[in-house]
Design an enzyme around this catalytic site. Sequence first.
Site, PDB file in Angstrom:
ATOM      1  N   ARG A  71      18.174 -58.589  -3.384  1.00 41.67           N
ATOM      2  CA  ARG A  71      17.071 -58.023  -2.620  1.00 41.67           C
ATOM      3  C   ARG A  71      18.058 -57.105  -2.084  1.00 41.67           C
ATOM      4  NH1 ARG A  71      16.313 -56.782   3.483  1.00 41.67           N
ATOM      5  NH2 ARG A  71      13.958 -55.794   3.341  1.00 41.67           N
TER       6      ARG A  71
ATOM      7  N   LYS B 250      24.282 -56.516   5.493  1.00 39.35           N
ATOM      8  CA  LYS B 250      24.331 -57.304   6.922  1.00 39.35           C
ATOM      9  C   LYS B 250      25.727 -57.265   7.281  1.00 39.35           C
ATOM     10  CE  LYS B 250      20.387 -59.531   4.956  1.00 39.35           C
ATOM     11  NZ  LYS B 250      19.366 -60.850   4.764  1.00 39.35           N
TER      12      LYS B 250
HETATM   13  C1  PT1 Z   1      16.729 -61.834   3.260  1.00 43.14           C
HETATM   14  C2  PT1 Z   1      16.312 -60.666   3.675  1.00 43.14           C
HETATM   15  C3  PT1 Z   1      14.080 -60.565   3.761  1.00 43.14           C
HETATM   16  N1  PT1 Z   1      16.662 -59.632   4.738  1.00 43.14           N
HETATM   17  C4  PT1 Z   1      14.508 -61.713   1.737  1.00 43.14           C
HETATM   18  N2  PT1 Z   1      13.649 -60.621   3.283  1.00 43.14           N
HETATM   19  C5  PT1 Z   1      15.805 -59.130   5.563  1.00 43.14           C
HETATM   20  N3  PT1 Z   1      13.731 -63.012   1.492  1.00 43.14           N
HETATM   21  C6  PT1 Z   1      14.988 -58.381   5.237  1.00 43.14           C
HETATM   22  C7  PT1 Z   1      22.639 -58.297  10.270  1.00 43.14           C
HETATM   23  O1  PT1 Z   1      23.547 -59.589  10.260  1.00 43.14           O
HETATM   24  O2  PT1 Z   1      18.075 -61.608   3.547  1.00 43.14           O
HETATM   25  N4  PT1 Z   1      16.046 -62.195   2.540  1.00 43.14           N
HETATM   26  N5  PT1 Z   1      13.903 -59.460   4.453  1.00 43.14           N
HETATM   27  C8  PT1 Z   1      16.392 -57.915   6.524  1.00 43.14           C
HETATM   28  N6  PT1 Z   1      17.746 -59.571   7.795  1.00 43.14           N
HETATM   29  C9  PT1 Z   1      18.747 -58.623   8.357  1.00 43.14           C
HETATM   30  C10 PT1 Z   1      19.178 -60.213   8.532  1.00 43.14           C
HETATM   31  C11 PT1 Z   1      19.347 -57.936   8.386  1.00 43.14           C
HETATM   32  C12 PT1 Z   1      20.777 -60.057   9.157  1.00 43.14           C
HETATM   33  C13 PT1 Z   1      20.717 -57.590   8.780  1.00 43.14           C
HETATM   34  C14 PT1 Z   1      20.858 -58.744   9.255  1.00 43.14           C
HETATM   35  O3  PT1 Z   1      23.234 -56.978  10.218  1.00 43.14           O
END
Ligand code: PT1
Length: 289
Positions: free
Chosen positions: A255, A221
């Site tokens: 995850r 992230k």
């Molecule tokens: C998570 C999650 C998810 N993250 C759960 N499911 C993502 N339960 C998708 C960035 O800042 O943490 N928990 N499903 C992916 N989401 C992101 C959010 C990807 C922020 C990248 C960023 O780069």
Amino acid sequence: MILDCAGKSLDLGSPRVMGVLNVTPDSFSDGGRFLDPEAAVAHAHAMVAEGAALIDVGAESTRPGAAPVTAGEEITRLVPVIRALSSGLSVPISVDTGKPEVMRAAVAAGAGMINDVRALRLPGALEAVAGLEVPVCLMHLQGEPRTMQETPRYGDVVREVREFLAGRLAACVSAGIAPERVIVDPGFGFGKSTGHNLLLLRHLNTLQVLGRPILVGLSRKSVFGRVLGRAVGERLAGGVAAAALAVWQGASLVRAHDVAATVDAVRWAAAVREARAPIADGAGGRTRG
Ligand code: PT1
């Protein structure tokens, strides 16, 4: 604690890794790579060989600024992959969606868990999960995925996230979802500044008062970009360190995209966390329970 995921069990007696399988054209770190169901299935099997205890399949990118997807499109992308995985894969499959019709179609195709970044707040989602017999992960998200990173605002982020999750857990129970089916997640990167993300990890252990397993997703992230100055392809070491810290603070599920490295981090943190001093009375190396 063992969760029954539609006939496949997920043993959270020690912390586990959830492998990420994106079937999206635009995911932030591997967009488009696993759109072909055969490539997706091969990647899922590779992650299980590396030690993933669960595979999270998603067809809607929820990273900041991603385009929305209709339920029909999500189902078209997910169902062939879930069908192919559910027969051949030894571990459960979770489906990353907030839409009730997608939840039902995914479970009918063989998914054994719902992972909802909107914590069952879309209309009909609570009822859909109440009617299915699978565990559900409730995640905290401030705002809407498209705009959530514009102005994240909290008084006390740790307390607000905890109270939100307690409220959604209560909403589940009112809707007829047994609390034993629920997993909670603070939602790193979902409507949070760098400082908010760091504070949530620093105080992750306070979510343990909810009495439910904690899932975290930090893999690749942008917070690693902001703190370490690393591009998306250079965040493995930061992600591994974050996974270890999360397990140290009580996380049961991590995850991650990089499964092999994350499994080692999680197992190492758990081993140190569980270490007990030997009893110094000639007990022959047996340890205190
Ligand atoms: C998570 C999650 C998810 N993250 C759960 N499911 C993502 N339960 C998708 C960035 O800042 O943490 N928990 N499903 C992916 N989401 C992101 C959010 C990807 C922020 C990248 C960023 O780069």
